[in-house]
Every structure is written in C-alpha cells, then in structure tokens.
Design a protein around this motif. Structure first.
Motif, short mmCIF file in Angstrom:
data_model
loop_
_atom_site.label_atom_id
_atom_site.label_comp_id
_atom_site.label_asym_id
_atom_site.label_seq_id
_atom_site.Cartn_x
_atom_site.Cartn_y
_atom_site.Cartn_z
N GLY A 130 0.80 -1.12 0.12
CA GLY A 130 0.18 -0.20 0.04
C GLY A 130 0.77 1.10 0.03
O GLY A 130 0.22 2.24 -0.41
N GLU A 131 1.89 1.20 0.51
CA GLU A 131 2.99 2.57 0.70
C GLU A 131 4.33 1.88 1.05
O GLU A 131 4.38 0.82 1.44
CB GLU A 131 2.21 3.42 1.81
CG GLU A 131 2.17 2.68 3.01
CD GLU A 131 1.55 3.69 4.19
OE1 GLU A 131 2.12 4.63 4.37
OE2 GLU A 131 0.81 3.05 4.98
N PRO A 132 5.30 2.71 0.93
CA PRO A 132 6.41 2.44 1.30
C PRO A 132 6.63 2.06 2.85
O PRO A 132 5.92 2.69 3.46
CB PRO A 132 7.40 3.64 0.79
CG PRO A 132 6.66 4.55 0.00
CD PRO A 132 5.14 4.29 0.34
N ARG A 175 -5.41 5.76 -1.82
CA ARG A 175 -5.19 6.83 -2.92
C ARG A 175 -6.48 8.00 -2.75
O ARG A 175 -7.37 7.62 -2.86
CB ARG A 175 -5.14 6.20 -4.13
CG ARG A 175 -3.72 5.39 -4.48
CD ARG A 175 -4.12 4.83 -5.55
NE ARG A 175 -4.26 5.61 -7.17
CZ ARG A 175 -3.74 5.14 -8.29
NH1 ARG A 175 -3.75 3.72 -8.41
NH2 ARG A 175 -4.11 5.53 -9.04
N ASP A 189 7.52 -7.37 1.06
CA ASP A 189 6.94 -6.04 0.77
C ASP A 189 6.78 -5.92 -0.80
O ASP A 189 7.35 -6.03 -1.71
CB ASP A 189 8.10 -4.99 1.07
CG ASP A 189 7.99 -3.56 0.70
OD1 ASP A 189 6.62 -3.48 0.26
OD2 ASP A 189 8.73 -2.77 0.78
N THR A 190 5.34 -5.94 -1.06
CA THR A 190 4.79 -5.97 -2.35
C THR A 190 4.39 -4.75 -3.05
O THR A 190 3.48 -4.11 -2.35
CB THR A 190 3.49 -6.82 -2.21
OG1 THR A 190 2.46 -6.29 -1.63
CG2 THR A 190 4.11 -8.22 -1.81
N ASN A 205 -1.36 9.41 -0.66
CA ASN A 205 -1.47 8.27 -0.03
C ASN A 205 -1.41 8.19 1.47
O ASN A 205 -0.47 8.41 1.96
CB ASN A 205 -0.14 7.36 -0.57
CG ASN A 205 -0.53 5.68 -0.04
OD1 ASN A 205 -1.14 5.58 0.84
ND2 ASN A 205 0.24 4.88 -1.01
N ARG A 257 4.60 8.65 -4.87
CA ARG A 257 3.77 9.14 -6.03
C ARG A 257 4.59 10.40 -6.49
O ARG A 257 5.12 11.06 -5.40
CB ARG A 257 2.39 9.46 -5.68
CG ARG A 257 1.57 8.47 -5.24
CD ARG A 257 1.21 7.43 -6.11
NE ARG A 257 0.74 8.01 -7.42
CZ ARG A 257 0.15 7.22 -8.47
NH1 ARG A 257 0.46 5.86 -8.47
NH2 ARG A 257 -0.34 7.73 -9.52
N ASP A 308 5.05 6.30 -10.07
CA ASP A 308 5.87 6.31 -8.66
C ASP A 308 7.38 6.52 -9.06
O ASP A 308 7.97 6.26 -10.00
CB ASP A 308 5.87 4.98 -8.33
CG ASP A 308 4.52 4.48 -7.40
OD1 ASP A 308 3.52 4.86 -7.77
OD2 ASP A 308 4.68 4.18 -6.21
N TRP A 316 2.34 -2.63 -5.78
CA TRP A 316 1.50 -2.89 -7.00
C TRP A 316 0.27 -1.79 -6.99
O TRP A 316 0.53 -0.82 -6.07
CB TRP A 316 0.78 -4.37 -7.04
CG TRP A 316 0.12 -4.70 -6.08
CD1 TRP A 316 0.51 -5.03 -4.92
CD2 TRP A 316 -1.18 -5.07 -6.22
NE1 TRP A 316 -0.49 -5.30 -3.91
CE2 TRP A 316 -1.50 -5.38 -4.77
CE3 TRP A 316 -2.49 -5.29 -7.00
CZ2 TRP A 316 -2.81 -6.04 -4.27
CZ3 TRP A 316 -3.49 -5.41 -6.40
CH2 TRP A 316 -3.75 -5.90 -5.36
N GLN A 317 -0.54 -1.82 -7.89
CA GLN A 317 -1.47 -0.74 -7.93
C GLN A 317 -2.81 -1.30 -8.61
O GLN A 317 -2.90 -2.47 -8.83
CB GLN A 317 -1.31 0.28 -9.26
CG GLN A 317 0.04 0.94 -8.95
CD GLN A 317 0.49 1.56 -10.21
OE1 GLN A 317 0.50 1.33 -11.22
NE2 GLN A 317 0.59 2.92 -9.85
N THR A 318 -3.93 -0.57 -8.15
CA THR A 318 -5.28 -0.90 -8.61
C THR A 318 -5.19 -1.28 -10.13
O THR A 318 -5.70 -2.29 -10.59
CB THR A 318 -6.14 0.33 -8.41
OG1 THR A 318 -6.32 0.65 -7.11
CG2 THR A 318 -7.76 -0.28 -8.87
C1 7RM Z 1 -2.08 -2.17 -3.92
C2 7RM Z 1 -2.42 -0.78 -3.88
C3 7RM Z 1 -1.07 2.17 -5.54
C4 7RM Z 1 -0.02 3.02 -4.95
C5 7RM Z 1 1.40 2.73 -5.73
C6 7RM Z 1 2.35 3.27 -4.75
C7 7RM Z 1 1.69 2.85 -3.46
C8 7RM Z 1 1.54 0.37 -3.04
C9 7RM Z 1 3.50 -0.12 -2.48
C10 7RM Z 1 3.42 1.10 -2.65
C11 7RM Z 1 5.76 1.56 -2.05
C12 7RM Z 1 4.97 -0.76 -1.79
N1 7RM Z 1 -3.04 -0.09 -4.83
N2 7RM Z 1 2.12 1.64 -3.17
N3 7RM Z 1 2.33 -0.75 -2.47
N4 7RM Z 1 4.60 2.12 -2.38
N5 7RM Z 1 5.90 0.11 -1.72
N6 7RM Z 1 4.91 -1.88 -1.48
O1 7RM Z 1 -2.00 -0.12 -2.85
O2 7RM Z 1 -4.07 1.69 -6.44
O3 7RM Z 1 -4.60 1.73 -3.93
O4 7RM Z 1 -2.19 2.35 -4.87
O5 7RM Z 1 0.43 2.67 -3.86
O6 7RM Z 1 2.48 4.65 -4.65
O7 7RM Z 1 1.05 3.73 -6.90
S1 7RM Z 1 -3.63 1.41 -4.90
#
Ligand code: 7RM
Length: 648
Positions: free
Chosen positions: A384-386, A523, A408-409, A518, A512, A497, A411-413
């Motif tokens: 979801g975030e760093p 988001r 630590d995964t 975030n 971002r 990102d 990805w995005q929607t």
């Molecule tokens: C799965 C999800 C996407 C945005 C993405 C990043 C941030 C998500 C990480 C991350 C650093 C991570 N979908 N983000 N995972 N940043 N490390 N492991 O979160 O569409 O709601 O958000 O979230 O900025 O672009 S989301």
C-alpha cells in the motif's frame, strides 16, 4: 520523499537471507527467474486455472492495449469455488469469518460457499441480472461481500465494489459511471462497536442514481432500515438453491471495474477482465505467499473495497483453494490485541497488511501481540505504501518472531496483481525495499529522458511489457487511459511512482510523483479534496498538499481562502472537514486546514503547489520569484504554524 531520507534508506545495511528450511519447501524455486516471459505466463495460464476451452494465443499487444489468453473460455466463480468442491475439497474451510461483536463467528467451507454463491446468483437472476448487467456492491467485511462478487462472476455480470467508508455522492458517481442497474448492500455494518448505516447511505446515493432499479439487502445488524417497495429486496428472502450454471466467459470479458483516484476530481473506473486477471492474481498469490492450501491459514487484513481485497482476499486465494481468515471490524476493538487474538484462534500462518496498520500496532506497543501465541505465523506481507525500515524491523521482530520472511509487495489498482516483490525462500530482503520484479514482469526505472537507469540510479518506475492482470483501460475514457499511463514515454507504462535501484539491483519505491496522495495506503487526489472544499458555500478557493505523517504515511493539508466576511474559526475548520467527509468519505478529511487570505499563485494565476507542499512539510522554501505576490507566503507560514497539528 526528501533526498536525505532517500540516502538513509539506501544506506540500509541489514540483510535477511531466506532460511534453508523455508527455501527447501518454497513454492518458488530459483529457476523460476530463468523462464522467459512467454514460458512463465504460458505455464501459469495452464497451471493456475481450469479452462472450459483452452486458450490459443498467449497475448496480443496492440499498444497500449493488451489482451491475454485469447480464445480461452472459463468462469471465475467456477475456478474459485466449484472446481474445489468437484475435486473433493468441499469440506475445506474457505473462510474463518470473525464478526466485530464478541463471539460472532462463522466458518464457511468451500461447499458452503458454493451453496451461498448459487443462492445469491439466483437472487440476482430474479432481479434481472444476466451476462453483462453491471452490479454495484456496497458492503462491509462480511462473507456475503465475496459471495456477491462471485455470484456476479458466476453470471458474467461485471461488478463494482464501493468501499463502505465512501459517501453517498461517491457511491452514486460510481454507480452512474458504470451504468449499474442493481445494487447489493446491507442494513448496517459494525465498526468500532457502532453501526455504520450502509443502507441509509445507499438510499441517499440511489436518489441520485435513477438507473439502479433493484437492490439486494443483506441483514447484518438486524436494526430496522427503510425498504422501498418494489425496489429493495432482502437477501434472505430472495434466491434459491436451484441449479445455477457458471456462464462460460471469454478470456477478455469484463470481470469488474474498481474506481481509483487519479490526478483529477473524477475517479477512474479501472477495468479488469477475466482470464489474465485471474491467472495474475492466482500466480502471484501462489508464489509470493507460498500458499499450501492444505495447511496454511491465510489472512489478508485489507478491506474487500480496495484492490488488495479483490486480488488477495477474494480472487487469488479462492482460486488457489486457500483457507482464509476474514475479520469485520477494527484492530483495536474491543482491545488493541484483537488481531493477535484472531491470529492465535485460527492459527494464522500468513498475514498480509499495510505499513500504516503496522505503525499503529507499533504505537500501541508490542505487549498486545506478546499476550498471544503467534508461533503459527510463517510469512508476513506488506502493501500500500513504502514501508519504513523501523516498521519493517518491528513487524519482523514482534509479529514474525524473527523467523518469518517479509514480502514488501508493490502494485496498484491498475496492475491488478503484485509486480515488484521478494519471493520467499529465494530473495534476501532489506527493510524498505520491495526488491525485484516478479517473474514475467519487465520493470525498469527511467530518467526524465526515457533512458533506463542502472544500479545506483533513480527516476520513474515503468513497465515495458504487458502483464496478464494489467488494466484493460479506464471505463469509458480511452483518452485518459492513454494520457495517464502511456504519454510520458512511448509504449511504456508509467506507474506514477518514483523509484531508486541500488547497487544490487534492488528496487526502492519512493512514493507518488503526481498529485495523488497516499493516506494510510488509500489513494486520494489533491484535486478531489479541493473540489469537495470549494463545494462548501463559504469557501472561495482551496489548494491541497500532503505532508509526511508518522502514522498514516502522508496526511492531507488544505489551504483555504474563505469568502469575504466569513471567519476562519475552529468551528469553521471542523465544518469543512466534515464537509469533505460527507462529499468523499472520512478517509479524505484534511488533517490540517490553514486559512489564508490568498493562495500563492504565479503571475499567470496558477496555484504554486510545490510551494504549498513545502509549507505543508514545514520545509525551507525554494525560489519564490515567480509569485505574483511574495508576501502571501509569509502570511501562510505564520498561519501554518498556528493551525498545525489539528489531527484527529
Ligand atoms: C495495492 C495498492 C497504488 C500506489 C502505488 C504506490 C503505493 C503500493 C507499495 C507502494 C511502496 C509498496 N493499490 N504502493 N504498494 N509504495 N511500496 N509496497 O496499494 O492503487 O491503492 O495504490 O500505492 O504509490 O502507486 S493502490
């Protein structure tokens, strides 16, 4: 992220190699990285799902649109439910569900799930739903939420799940954009001991969504809710156990839309289709979470209203025949050890959550986890975030007992599936690094000129080849799809990102680079919040920026100019925050509001966002010479100090 923080990150020297014991039993073995792009996805397409008719073409790439597993026919609900029952695993638990109120629990086996999905699908049929009918789902964390999604998938009816924390306006916008004719909701949800009036909010939304002519309403809390004759139908009074075959779908038929914030006020309907999405979600889930369906108890603590819930509570795990934990409420109700009590009760072996949740537990103290036996845990995930290294190390020590690998995964929607991640048993991890691209994923970091940067470099994260679960577009807006993801570089997906790559080739995601904030892993676009603020009758102008926050990652700071004669009082501040909550949802409430007689603008009238970001972050201000009126800034800084720290 400030440069200094990035340097500190990249000088991280702690290394966590996989244990030989984990490596020996892992689903992912090192050779997995030797397979070519085509070999890997061909193999996954055959191994993860059952086809009614096999695919004849792996993928087609008509830039910027990809299609996968062409010619294949399948059904997602069949793959997630029926085939497990047919294989003799009907008695396996699909969900250990835990309601928020004390002693409110349900166990659903795969056979139970099948019966419930069939019932719900028949209920939807009675309401006129068939292949291609768009269905909205506005529910809390109850088993009926995945059941509703799977019932739609069974009939070939694309769904859009709207997070239960969103407002009536947000719900109605999404229902209208997708053209939904049916909404599935519930009377109320439980959250932190209080009922959340989902049906009431749905009623408000439907007043603005005349296209929705039928609803299916689950009774959850049992409190009285108004039902509109002819439109509203109780879940328990509709449907039947009659046979309800799984509709054979084309690989590229729409499975669902999920709305997400972009850089404008209007959320984007991200389109995911059937085969590639399912293969991508199931494949990543299998290798990254090392799922052993016979023995693991997997818990993804996200909400089904977000993409993490779609891919890693519903579609990936169920496709893989997982036994999951699902929890309805908040982690601190009735006490701060609720999660750990649940993990202990069901013997959770895998836990997947967000850094913001880990930081909340950190703040509450390790004693809450220490009260419980968490020895069953063998793998931890973050999304979801760093994740800041302190939170990573705390998670490793206090939740994982120093024995669990952490994935630590990133990805995005839009990506539909995890793209950058360690593979447990293979990857040596570093706190704060998502490490490397998943097999079959061609990621890179580009500089401003579109050149790939090597180890030690930094720039923007891009994807050079398509991947099965990638979005198929933004619903109804091709131009925006091309502009958002495919215009910064030719034929390359721009994720939005910033990222660095270290000397070992490991990726560090930095957040971002656009106007998307975030907050607690959610988001939210700055413009969305600005639009909600200027919608208030007392607001003349508003600009929004994010600041760093120790708990939520980022927090929203709003700079607001009130209309003449209106006083910037504390009451007004609260009124504006509530207004944003009512327009979008509580997650979008600004943490701070700075009232200002004027916003800093360039001579051509553009709001200087960079400057507002610096003010929000309390940073020294750079060049202000392009400002139309430099004195505006002094005013903002003074007031910034006054109004600071008005957090909930
Ligand atoms: C799965 C999800 C996407 C945005 C993405 C990043 C941030 C998500 C990480 C991350 C650093 C991570 N979908 N983000 N995972 N940043 N490390 N492991 O979160 O569409 O709601 O958000 O979230 O900025 O672009 S989301």
């Amino acid at each position: 992220m400030p440069d200094q923080a990035i340097d500190t990150l990249l000088s991280e020297e702690r290394r966590y190699p996989p244990s030989p014991a984990f490596a020996a039993q892992a689903n992912a073995q090192p050779e997995i990285y030797d397979l070519s792009f085509e070999e890997f996805w061909e193999q996954e397409g055959r191994e993860r799902v059952t086809w009614f008719e096999p695919f004849t073409e792996l993928y087609r790439w008509e830039r910027p649109y990809a299609q996968w597993y062409l010619g294949g026919k399948l059904n997602v609900a069949y793959n997630c439910v029926d085939r497990h029952v047919e294989a003799g695993n009907g008695d396996r638990v699909a969900f250990h569900w835990e309601g928020e109120p004390a002693d409110d629990r349900r166990t659903l086996t795969y056979a139970d799930l099948q019966a419930e999905v069939v019932r719900c699908a028949n209920a939807l049929k009675e309401l006129g739903v068939g292949k291609g009918t768009a269905v909205g789902i506005y529910m809390g964390m109850v088993p009926e939420a995945p059941i509703a999604m799977l019932a739609c998938a069974r009939l070939g009816a694309p769904h859009t799940v709207v997070f239960g924390g969103f407002s009536a306006d947000s719900l109605s916008d999404r229902l209208n954009d997708m053209g939904c004719t049916v909404l599935i909701t519930q009377d109320e949800a439980w959250r932190r001991g209080a009922p959340v009036p989902l049906k009431r909010t749905a009623d408000e939304a439907l007043a603005l969504s005349p296209g929705v002519t039928k609803t299916l309403v689950l009774r959850r809390t049992g409190n009285d809710v108004p039902m509109t004759e002819g439109r509203d139908h109780w879940w328990h009074e509709t449907g039947s156990e009659a046979d309800c075959p799984c509709e054979p779908m084309d690989a590229e038929d729409l499975l669902y839309l999920l709305y997400t914030s972009g850089t404008t006020a209007k959320p984007k309907g991200i389109a995911h289709t059937t085969a590639g999405y399912l293969v991508g979600a199931a494949s990543t889930h299998h290798y990254i979470f090392d799922l052993k369906p016979e023995t693991d108890v997997y818990w993804c603590a996200a909400d089904v209203g977000w993409v993490t819930g779609h891919s890693y509570i519903v579609y990936g795990p169920l496709c893989n025949g997982a036994t999951s934990v699902m929890y309805e409420g908040t982690p601190d109700y009735p006490d701060k050890d609720r999660w750990w009590e649940i993990a202990e009760r069901y013997g959770a072996t895998i836990l997947y959550t967000a850094p913001t949740a880990i930081r909340a537990h950190m703040k509450w103290g390790p004693e809450h986890a220490a009260k419980h036996d968490l020895a069953s845990l063998r793998l931890l995930g973050s999304v979801g975030e760093p994740i800041n290294p302190e939170a990573w190390v705390w998670y490793h020590e206090h939740i994982g007992g120093e024995r669990c690998p952490i994935v630590d995964t990133w990805w995005q929607t839009e990506t539909g599936m995890i793209l950058i991640t360690p593979l447990p048993g293979i990857t040596t991890t570093k706190p704060g690094s998502a490490t490397r691209p998943f097999p079959g994923v061609d990621a890179a970091i580009f500089n401003e000129q579109g050149e790939e940067v090597g180890p030690g470099g930094g720039g923007y994260l891009v994807l050079r080849k398509p991947w099965p679960a990638m979005l198929r577009g933004i619903y109804g807006d091709d131009a925006r799809y091309k502009e958002t993801y495919w215009s910064k570089y030719d034929d390359v997906y721009f994720a939005g990102d910033g990222a660095r790559i270290d000397a070992d080739g490991d990726y560090w995601l930095l957040g971002r680079v656009d106007d998307v904030m975030n907050v607690s892993g959610h988001r939210i676009s700055t413009i969305e919040v600005e639009s909600a603020l200027v919608d208030h009758h007392d607001v003349a102008e508003a600009a929004v920026a994010a600041r760093a926050d120790a708990l939520t990652g980022q927090a929203i700071v709003a700079f607001v100019t009130l209309k003449g004669g209106v006083d910037g009082s504390v009451e007004k501040l609260e009124e504006l925050r509530s207004h944003v909550a009512a327009k979008i949802g509580p997650i979008a409430k600004p943490a701070n509001i700075v009232f200002a007689p004027e916003l800093p603008k360039t001579r051509s009238g553009k709001i200087m966002r960079r400057l507002l970001r610096d003010i929000a972050e309390n940073k020294p201000l750079g060049d202000t010479t392009t400002l139309a009126d430099p004195s505006v800034v002094d005013e903002l800084r003074l007031r910034g100090a006054d109004e600071a720290a008005k957090d909930d």
